[in-house]
Design a protein around this motif. Structure first.
Motif, PDB file in Angstrom:
ATOM      1  N   TYR A  86      -0.012 119.975  21.950  1.00 48.59           N
ATOM      2  CA  TYR A  86      -0.078 119.459  22.896  1.00 48.59           C
ATOM      3  C   TYR A  86      -2.007 119.541  23.495  1.00 48.59           C
ATOM      4  N   TYR A 140      16.658 114.344  25.647  1.00 49.73           N
ATOM      5  CA  TYR A 140      15.481 113.397  25.797  1.00 49.73           C
ATOM      6  C   TYR A 140      15.383 112.186  24.225  1.00 49.73           C
ATOM      7  N   ASP A 171      13.543 128.262  23.748  1.00 49.50           N
ATOM      8  CA  ASP A 171      13.760 126.641  24.483  1.00 49.50           C
ATOM      9  C   ASP A 171      13.747 126.009  23.004  1.00 49.50           C
ATOM     10  N   VAL A 220      10.069 129.404  22.131  1.00 49.86           N
ATOM     11  CA  VAL A 220      10.088 127.990  21.569  1.00 49.86           C
ATOM     12  C   VAL A 220      10.139 128.025  20.429  1.00 49.86           C
ATOM     13  N   SER A 222      17.207 119.960  24.823  1.00 49.69           N
ATOM     14  CA  SER A 222      16.850 118.828  25.544  1.00 49.69           C
ATOM     15  C   SER A 222      17.414 117.171  24.647  1.00 49.69           C
ATOM     16  N   THR A 238       3.070 124.760  24.823  1.00 50.29           N
ATOM     17  CA  THR A 238       4.044 124.103  24.712  1.00 50.29           C
ATOM     18  C   THR A 238       4.003 123.398  25.849  1.00 50.29           C
ATOM     19  N   PHE A 239       5.344 122.524  25.728  1.00 52.37           N
ATOM     20  CA  PHE A 239       5.414 121.660  26.996  1.00 52.37           C
ATOM     21  C   PHE A 239       5.664 121.756  28.169  1.00 52.37           C
ATOM     22  N   GLN A 242      13.363 120.916  20.690  1.00 51.89           N
ATOM     23  CA  GLN A 242      12.995 120.130  19.773  1.00 51.89           C
ATOM     24  C   GLN A 242      12.912 120.853  18.241  1.00 51.89           C
ATOM     25  N   LEU A 277      16.854 124.878  31.103  1.00 52.73           N
ATOM     26  CA  LEU A 277      15.581 126.095  31.193  1.00 52.73           C
ATOM     27  C   LEU A 277      15.668 127.116  32.241  1.00 52.73           C
ATOM     28  N   ALA A 325       7.024 121.686  30.536  1.00 48.44           N
ATOM     29  CA  ALA A 325       8.080 121.966  31.325  1.00 48.44           C
ATOM     30  C   ALA A 325       8.888 123.758  31.352  1.00 48.44           C
ATOM     31  N   SER A 379      19.025 117.668  32.357  1.00 48.83           N
ATOM     32  CA  SER A 379      18.086 117.501  31.609  1.00 48.83           C
ATOM     33  C   SER A 379      18.139 119.349  30.745  1.00 48.83           C
ATOM     34  N   GLY A 380      16.514 118.761  29.745  1.00 46.53           N
ATOM     35  CA  GLY A 380      16.783 120.044  29.333  1.00 46.53           C
ATOM     36  C   GLY A 380      15.426 120.859  29.802  1.00 46.53           C
ATOM     37  N   THR A 381      15.228 120.561  31.152  1.00 42.99           N
ATOM     38  CA  THR A 381      14.354 121.766  32.063  1.00 42.99           C
ATOM     39  C   THR A 381      15.251 122.231  32.897  1.00 42.99           C
TER      40      THR A 381
HETATM   41  C1  LIG Z   1       9.434 122.252  24.285  1.00 46.05           C
HETATM   42  C2  LIG Z   1      10.374 121.620  25.549  1.00 46.05           C
HETATM   43  N1  LIG Z   1      10.651 122.246  26.227  1.00 46.05           N
HETATM   44  C3  LIG Z   1      11.725 121.574  27.768  1.00 46.05           C
HETATM   45  C4  LIG Z   1      11.530 120.447  27.136  1.00 46.05           C
HETATM   46  C5  LIG Z   1      12.095 120.103  28.873  1.00 46.05           C
HETATM   47  O1  LIG Z   1      13.166 118.962  28.290  1.00 46.05           O
HETATM   48  P1  LIG Z   1      13.377 117.289  29.458  1.00 46.05           P
HETATM   49  O2  LIG Z   1      12.895 116.753  29.087  1.00 46.05           O
HETATM   50  O3  LIG Z   1      15.104 117.381  28.594  1.00 46.05           O
HETATM   51  O4  LIG Z   1      13.788 117.845  30.875  1.00 46.05           O
HETATM   52  C6  LIG Z   1      11.159 119.572  26.268  1.00 46.05           C
HETATM   53  C7  LIG Z   1      11.196 118.032  26.128  1.00 46.05           C
HETATM   54  O5  LIG Z   1      11.014 117.113  26.992  1.00 46.05           O
HETATM   55  C8  LIG Z   1       9.753 119.875  24.829  1.00 46.05           C
HETATM   56  O6  LIG Z   1       9.255 119.409  24.502  1.00 46.05           O
END
Ligand SMILES: Cc1ncc(COP(=O)(O)O)c(C=O)c1O
Length: 363
Positions: free
Chosen positions: A306, A178, A152, A126, A176, A80-81, A155, A59, A83, A54-56
């Motif tokens: 957000y 996703y 990050d 980000v 990510s 930001t999100f 997006q 990171l 995560a 995953s993107g998380t």
């Molecule tokens: C800015 C940002 N960082 C991190 C993530 C985390 O990625 P993931 O959902 O693949 O874990 C996302 C998306 O979900 C994101 O938009």
């Protein structure tokens, strides 16, 4: 967004790719994943790609690979999100927020430098909504203090800054896949891209239980391996990414033109040296919540990315921030709304959205 339209167009190719993986009976860290790593690294203009779950995870592992450990400070934007912040927290490190530039929604060299201390161990930049941050200035500030920069890039895959792709602008970048991202899998997936051979080797170990070779674990790791079905699907979609991003830019230009006469709306700012990939088409507006209701009542999709900046989220209540701590992030959270955006969007749909917004403010 309407993922169904995309599946209708490329479903046959996707099914064929999935069937191929089934036939190979190789499901984790195989040929598809290795090929995707090369293709994404090439797209980002760097030497290495490390496929992850995953993107998380990207990171968390990138922070770890640049040396972040418990007790260190990591600078990041509050807008930001979650995560981006929870990756810092997962390592026992301390998120240190820096405010954003109201025009681009991204961190700046100035806001970052105000937050650097002797404990700063990394900076996460980000590229929000698909627009690169001002990386030359940020890198300069970071280099002076020898602080690694992690992008990050969840997006902004495919975006450019002064002709260089995002993903090549820091020490490591996190992507990510996703499903709703510009390049989205059919489940979770992610990747780190980097020019560092040393980080590449370490990350390959970290994603697989810290094993340098089979059953030889050299440090505590994770299971964060890329799945072959996702890799095969992403490789199909990657062939279309450039064209999809071209369409996103056209849609954005059409929205911005149609909304240019509505004084209550601020359309996205695109710095001259940046190519935006419009993961989101996000406007600032007055009376945002009322506008959202007006759009929703008329069955027009809209969303706020957000609504609560990280420093005001309950997860970070212990950091002692309050309303007013990061005014630009707070104002953005109160004013932004994202409009329908996906490659298959039609001109008349964009016209209807823009007309409905104009109607709301004309009343
Ligand atoms: C800015 C940002 N960082 C991190 C993530 C985390 O990625 P993931 O959902 O693949 O874990 C996302 C998306 O979900 C994101 O938009």
């Amino acid at each position: 967004m309407d993922l169904g339209a995309q599946y209708a167009a490329i479903g046959a190719e996707i099914r064929e790719a999935v069937t191929g993986v089934m036939a190979s009976q190789q499901f984790v860290l195989g040929r598809q994943g290795a090929a995707l790593e090369e293709e994404i690294a090439a797209l980002c203009g760097v030497r290495h790609g490390i496929g992850l779950a995953s993107g998380t995870d990207a990171l968390i592992l990138a922070l770890r690979a640049v040396g972040v450990a418990a007790g260190d400070e990591v600078i990041l934007p509050p807008f930001t999100f979650v995560a981006t912040g929870s990756a810092v927290s997962a390592l026992g490190a301390q998120p240190v927020f820096a405010d954003i530039d109201p025009a681009t929604f991204n961190l700046t060299a100035t806001t970052i430098s105000q937050r650097i201390t002797s404990r700063t161990r990394a900076i996460i930049v980000v590229h929000l909504y698909g627009l690169a941050a001002d990386m030359d200035a940020i890198r300069e500030v970071a280099a002076r203090r020898k602080i690694p920069v992690v992008e990050d890039n969840a997006q902004a895959i495919g975006a450019t800054y002064k002709g260089r792709p995002t993903g090549a602008l820091g020490d490591a970048a996190c992507i990510s896949f996703y499903p709703t991202k510009n390049l989205g899998a059919y489940g979770d997936a992610g990747m780190i891209v980097t020019n560092s051979g040393e980080m590449d080797a370490r990350l390959r170990t970290l994603r697989n239980h810290g094993q340098a070779s089979r059953y030889d674990s050299v440090e505590p790791g994770w299971n964060s391996r890329l799945d072959e079905i996702q890799a095969a699907i992403l490789r199909v979609k990657l062939r279309y990414l450039k064209e999809w991003e071209r369409r996103r830019r056209l849609h954005a230009a059409q929205y911005s033109k149609l909304l240019s006469g509505v004084t209550q709306v601020t359309t996205p700012h695109i710095p001259e040296h940046c190519e935006h990939v419009f993961h989101q088409y996000t406007i600032r507006v007055v009376r945002r919540d009322e506008l959202q209701k007006f759009l929703t009542d008329r069955k027009i999709g809209n969303a706020v990315y957000y609504p609560i900046p990280l420093h005001l989220q309950r997860i970070y209540a212990g950091l002692g921030h309050r309303t007013g701590s990061f005014p630009n992030a707070e104002q953005a959270a109160a004013e932004v709304v994202s409009l329908p955006m996906f490659p298959e969007l039609r001109e008349e749909q964009i016209e209807r959205v823009a007309k409905t917004i104009a109607e709301f403010y004309g009343r």
